[in-house]
Scaffold this motif. Structure first.
Motif, short mmCIF file in Angstrom:
data_model
loop_
_atom_site.label_atom_id
_atom_site.label_comp_id
_atom_site.label_asym_id
_atom_site.label_seq_id
_atom_site.Cartn_x
_atom_site.Cartn_y
_atom_site.Cartn_z
N TYR A 169 8.90 -9.68 105.43
CA TYR A 169 8.17 -10.09 106.62
C TYR A 169 8.69 -9.32 107.83
N ASN A 172 11.14 -12.12 111.37
CA ASN A 172 11.90 -13.23 110.81
C ASN A 172 12.23 -14.25 111.89
N ASN A 178 12.86 -13.60 104.26
CA ASN A 178 12.21 -12.76 103.26
C ASN A 178 12.36 -13.39 101.88
N HIS A 257 2.37 -10.08 106.06
CA HIS A 257 3.53 -9.29 106.48
C HIS A 257 3.84 -9.44 107.97
#
Length: 433
Positions: A169, A172, A178, A257
């Motif tokens: 990702y 965060n 992740n 994402h």
């Protein structure tokens, strides 16, 4: 003086003259596909087809071997005739493809009873590759070997798949962690669909990590799903975080994402939008949703602790006990999968989510060297372990029962996939080769 020797071999009445290699050859990278016969990619040396009305033959050379094979070394033969001149070269993420148009030149139309297809190549390391495939025209055995009428898995259309996996990702924020294996889960499911599941490469939409941004997912789905018609099958797979909006828990999102937990309204992919796309863009009466997400996938009902350090191992955020959560000052029910089931549930739809209400979907290296347990079990089922009646066909009912039971066993009862289905349990989803 260099001496070239030859071996003359007779296969089922077909005479083939092949060079005698001084070392053992390897057939493992090669697959054969006969699109009109709807065979999918085949590795078996012998296949039965309903008739010889085939216009296109595809030879697949799969990675990693394909990376070390030059185009100039690839030779294909159809019924002992060199066929490179009727074949076009192309590449995909899986490897190299030789697509042969049997109508391009005289002499390449298939014979009524038996046809042999051969492919050979050399690697940059000197390794030799060779495979021979025999296609036998036998309508009765074609039905038997493919597991269903005409080998069409119980329906008459094409098969489309949307496969998305997000482990990494971009943002965060607020403790969003992740994942380790969501991208690997997506990659291995995609490979199975293409190599064994009968899905054509061009009918699989695949996005992982940085490719799976909000704009890419949204645009691709809108363009891709317009290709599906009433007689087609659509499969949707998502591995990654899923969560309600912490500021509006009635709104549910898949985290792509570039999603930000603090601004899901603008950066998350709404489940309601996916439903709208599916409802508007496809008329297919057969749609299967496989959701490997975490119910807490970013939200819990505790005090706010922004940017909390997380540990990996579950598809959510860490609360200090190995379960990942995002902490918020309000109590929030984390029924993401149940809510997704209610959104998508209708006639002709089946939704299999990775865990039940308030459970966490687990991932770890002990499952197939690194997978989410749900997807790992799913793949085992598709490859044949779910075939409970040993008829070499996996139905939706068999697959769903196998996945729920096996995931429960693997996690000691802590994770229980849930199923909402209006598609019927007899839809044939996989044929065991």
């Amino acid at each position: 003086m260099k001496i070239c020797t030859f071996i003359i071999a007779v296969f089922a009445g077909c005479l083939s003259v092949l060079p005698a290699y001084s070392q053992e050859t390897d057939r493992s990278p090669f697959r054969l596909e006969l699109p009109e016969a709807e065979t999918g990619q085949m590795s078996d040396a012998k296949v039965y087809i309903a008739n010889a009305k085939v216009n296109v033959v595809k030879f697949w050379i799969l990675n990693p071997a394909a990376d070390g094979i030059e185009w100039s070394t690839i030779k294909v033969r159809i019924n002992n005739n060199s066929a490179n001149r009727v074949c076009a070269q192309s590449s995909s993420s899986l490897g190299k493809i030789m697509k042969c148009d049997l109508n391009k030149l005289a002499g390449f139309r298939l014979a009524p009873l038996e046809n042999r297809f051969e492919i050979e190549a050399s690697g940059n390391d000197g390794k030799r590759y060779f495979a021979s495939f025999l296609a036998v025209t036998d309508p009765k055995r074609a039905v038997s070997s493919n597991g269903s009428k005409n080998g069409k898995l119980g329906f008459s259309g094409r098969k489309f798949a949307v496969v998305i996996g997000v482990s990494k990702y971009q943002y965060n924020d607020v403790g969003l962690g992740n994942l380790n294996f969501a991208d690997k889960d997506a990659a291995e499911l995609k490979n199975w669909l293409i190599t064994s599941g009968g899905f054509a490469v061009e009918d699989v939409l695949y996005m992982v990590n940085a490719d799976a941004t909000l704009s890419a997912v949204r645009d691709s789905l809108n363009r891709f799903l317009t290709r599906a018609t009433e007689n087609d099958l659509v499969l949707f797979f998502f591995a990654g975080h899923g969560t309600p909006d912490p500021f509006n828990p009635t709104e549910l999102y898949y985290l792509v994402h570039d999603s930000k937990v603090g601004d899901l309204k603008r950066t998350g992919f709404p489940m309601t939008e996916l439903k709208a796309i599916v409802d508007r863009k496809i008329s297919s009466t057969r749609a299967i949703f496989l959701l490997d997400t975490c119910h807490s996938g970013g939200v819990s009902g505790k005090k706010v602790v922004p940017f909390k350090t997380v540990t990996k191992g579950n598809r959510g955020l860490d609360d200090g006990t190995g379960e990942r959560i995002l902490e918020r000052p309000v109590e929030i029910r984390n029924d993401v999968s149940q809510a997704a089931g209610r959104l998508f549930a209708s006639r002709g739809r089946a939704i299999l989510s990775s865990s039940d209400v308030s459970e966490t979907s687990r991932e770890g290296s002990r499952w197939g060297g690194g997978h989410g347990v749900f997807t790992w079990v799913l793949l085992q089922g598709l490859k044949g372990l779910a075939d409970s009646n040993s008829d070499r066909v996996v139905t939706t009912g068999e697959l769903f029962q196998f996945v729920r039971s096996r995931v429960n066993q693997e996690t000691g009862g802590k994770q229980n996939p849930s199923l909402i289905s209006g598609i019927g349990e007899e839809l044939e989803i996989a044929v065991i080769k």
